[in-house]
Design an enzyme around this catalytic site. Structure first.
Site, PDB file in Angstrom:
ATOM      1  N   CYS A 224       1.291  11.291  -2.260  1.00 33.48           N
ATOM      2  CA  CYS A 224       1.263  12.759  -2.126  1.00 33.48           C
ATOM      3  C   CYS A 224       2.184  13.279  -1.024  1.00 33.48           C
ATOM      4  CB  CYS A 224      -0.157  13.254  -1.905  1.00 33.48           C
ATOM      5  SG  CYS A 224      -0.851  12.775  -0.310  1.00 33.48           S
TER       6      CYS A 224
ATOM      7  N   CYS B 118      12.768   7.630  11.999  1.00 31.23           N
ATOM      8  CA  CYS B 118      12.034   8.544  12.885  1.00 31.23           C
ATOM      9  C   CYS B 118      10.570   8.144  13.096  1.00 31.23           C
ATOM     10  CB  CYS B 118      12.103   9.966  12.341  1.00 31.23           C
ATOM     11  SG  CYS B 118      11.244  10.182  10.766  1.00 31.23           S
TER      12      CYS B 118
ATOM     13  N   HIS C 201      -5.080  11.767   6.812  1.00 28.63           N
ATOM     14  CA  HIS C 201      -4.912  11.313   5.432  1.00 28.63           C
ATOM     15  C   HIS C 201      -5.589   9.965   5.240  1.00 28.63           C
ATOM     16  CE1 HIS C 201      -3.038   9.890   1.734  1.00 28.63           C
ATOM     17  NE2 HIS C 201      -2.877  11.164   1.440  1.00 28.63           N
TER      18      HIS C 201
ATOM     19  N   CYS D  93      -6.131  11.669  -2.654  1.00 30.46           N
ATOM     20  CA  CYS D  93      -5.062  11.316  -3.594  1.00 30.46           C
ATOM     21  C   CYS D  93      -5.176   9.869  -4.072  1.00 30.46           C
ATOM     22  CB  CYS D  93      -3.685  11.553  -2.986  1.00 30.46           C
ATOM     23  SG  CYS D  93      -3.121  10.289  -1.844  1.00 30.46           S
TER      24      CYS D  93
ATOM     25  N   CYS E  38       1.986   9.346   3.197  1.00 28.08           N
ATOM     26  CA  CYS E  38       1.438   8.735   1.985  1.00 28.08           C
ATOM     27  C   CYS E  38       2.508   8.756   0.898  1.00 28.08           C
ATOM     28  CB  CYS E  38       0.206   9.523   1.526  1.00 28.08           C
ATOM     29  SG  CYS E  38      -0.440   8.965  -0.078  1.00 28.08           S
TER      30      CYS E  38
ATOM     31  N   CYS F   2       8.850   5.795   8.039  1.00 31.38           N
ATOM     32  CA  CYS F   2      10.303   5.947   8.054  1.00 31.38           C
ATOM     33  C   CYS F   2      10.877   5.095   9.180  1.00 31.38           C
ATOM     34  CB  CYS F   2      10.674   7.415   8.245  1.00 31.38           C
ATOM     35  SG  CYS F   2      12.459   7.686   8.377  1.00 31.38           S
TER      36      CYS F   2
ATOM     37  N   CYS G 121       0.827  -1.206   0.000  1.00 31.34           N
ATOM     38  CA  CYS G 121       0.000   0.000   0.000  1.00 31.34           C
ATOM     39  C   CYS G 121       0.866   1.262   0.000  1.00 31.34           C
ATOM     40  CB  CYS G 121      -0.943  -0.013   1.183  1.00 31.34           C
ATOM     41  SG  CYS G 121      -0.123   0.248   2.761  1.00 31.34           S
TER      42      CYS G 121
END
Length: 140
Positions: A23, A15, A31, A37, A20, A12, A7
């Protein structure tokens, strides 16, 4: 960060920032999977505001200019070939020392046609790279 499948929800490893992939929006700030998007917006396409419709419009404009550029290139090449053949025939038929006036007219007409095709050909290249709606473009 590397996306190789799955998906668009990315995290990260350093951190733990969630975002997404499409976008780059913050995933935690509303989101989610139901974001805009990730959906096809038919109304935007109908209005002509989507990236797809702009790309199609730009492609159509490019093809319009390219097809005419190519057409004048073919016409110019044809006229150049005719001029070469005409000059070759005249060289072979050196039976008379006096040049016929109609030969000079035909030769000049072919040279003029070649020059006109060249100018027309590049006018489409210039028109393509001009900004839409500029006064100079309207003059073309």
């Amino acid at each position: 960060i590397e996306k190789n499948q799955g998906c668009n929800h990315m995290t990260c490893q350093r951190c733990n920032y969630e975002f997404c992939w499409l976008c780059m929006a913050d995933w935690k700030k509303g989101h989610g999977y139901n974001s805009s998007c990730n959906k096809f917006d038919l109304e935007r396409v109908k209005k002509g505001n989507s990236d797809l419709s702009r790309a199609q419009e730009e492609l159509g404009r490019y093809l319009h200019c390219y097809n005419r550029f190519h057409s004048h290139t073919v016409g110019q090449t044809f006229a150049e070939d005719q001029l070469k053949a005409f000059l070759k025939r005249n060289k072979e038929n050196v039976s008379s020392t006096v040049e016929k006036p109609e030969d000079r007219v035909f030769q000049n007409a072919l040279r003029q046609l070649i020059e006109c095709r060249r100018v027309l050909r590049y006018s489409y290249a210039v028109a393509y790279f001009m900004k839409t709606g500029s006064p100079k473009k309207r003059a073309l």
